[in-house]
Design a protein around this motif. Sequence first.
Motif, PDB file in Angstrom:
ATOM      1  N   CYS A  72     -88.549 111.398 101.148  1.00 20.90           N
ATOM      2  CA  CYS A  72     -87.525 110.803 100.289  1.00 20.90           C
ATOM      3  C   CYS A  72     -86.248 111.632 100.297  1.00 20.90           C
ATOM      4  O   CYS A  72     -86.280 112.862 100.147  1.00 20.90           O
ATOM      5  N   GLU A 121     -89.641  98.507  96.123  1.00 23.03           N
ATOM      6  CA  GLU A 121     -91.086  98.444  96.358  1.00 23.03           C
ATOM      7  C   GLU A 121     -91.657  99.835  96.612  1.00 23.03           C
ATOM      8  O   GLU A 121     -92.767 100.145  96.186  1.00 23.03           O
ATOM      9  N   ASP A 122     -90.905 100.674  97.332  1.00 23.38           N
ATOM     10  CA  ASP A 122     -91.375 102.033  97.600  1.00 23.38           C
ATOM     11  C   ASP A 122     -91.430 102.846  96.318  1.00 23.38           C
ATOM     12  O   ASP A 122     -92.418 103.538  96.046  1.00 23.38           O
ATOM     13  N   CYS A 123     -90.336 102.788  95.538  1.00 18.66           N
ATOM     14  CA  CYS A 123     -90.249 103.616  94.334  1.00 18.66           C
ATOM     15  C   CYS A 123     -89.088 103.151  93.467  1.00 18.66           C
ATOM     16  O   CYS A 123     -87.932 103.278  93.875  1.00 18.66           O
ATOM     17  N   LEU A 131     -95.088 108.794 100.656  1.00 19.51           N
ATOM     18  CA  LEU A 131     -93.699 108.665 101.102  1.00 19.51           C
ATOM     19  C   LEU A 131     -92.777 109.700 100.470  1.00 19.51           C
ATOM     20  O   LEU A 131     -91.649 109.882 100.938  1.00 19.51           O
TER      21      LEU A 131
END
Length: 276
Positions: free
Chosen positions: A252, A25-27, A248
């Motif tokens: 990372c 979902e983030d990346c 975000l």
Amino acid sequence: MDQMELAGMPRRLFSCTPSRLAAFEDCPRKYRMIYLDRPAPPKGPPWAHTSLGISVHNTLHRWWEVPLPARTPERAGSLLRTAWVEDGFRDSAQSAAWRERAVAMVEGYTAGLDPAAEPRAVERQVATRTEQLAFHGRVDRLDERGGELVVVDYKTGRRPLSDADARGSSALALYALAAGRMLRTPCRRVELHHLPTGSVAAAEHTEESLARHVRRAESVARDITEATDRLRAGADRDAAFPPRPGTLCSWCDFRRHCPQGREVTPDREPWAGLGE
């Protein structure tokens, strides 16, 4: 080699943890680097705020294991000093200062607990299945109150939390579903215990709200499966798992391997997440 799926055979369940679903979902690119690329790209340096969280979680786990007469706030502070993880801090002075702040956190938090009120479980692995998922994960603490289970999740981030955070967490909802099924005890309440402020954010789930979180998790799992199938069929890896640049990206672990992420956010020092 992957086992072939014959026509008409049911598709195998997607095995996942909350962090696996959240990574996609983030990346999607980050997901690919963590779970599919072999060898996995090397990560960046450790984060100090992660070390803080690990230290506090380990301390609270061990605190419940000591004999009841020794289960005091002072013992929690002593355990924290022993369990302290120094990775990611600027220098020894910064590490020592944050260690003492963490000592104050765990001492203040445990002072508000009844040491004789034994949790049903601490650091408990839970698992369940849905029509599409084989879900598993580790719960920080499971309390039993009034004949029902309560999921307790410790948080050490700098941002205060709200009841909406607890209600919107798919991880907590799936933990509640799995714990209730495994231990055959109703489990509807989920809580976020924010140690820096001593606050508790809570939500009471219903069958309907749990089902919504399951549907959301299954939707993410389907997207992951489709992307993985495209990749294995020969699709370009960045087309199957594209980057999702955003705020975000500064945090990372795989930032060095992602030019798109570096373009949209600045580099952060390993201790920047402490919010000094």
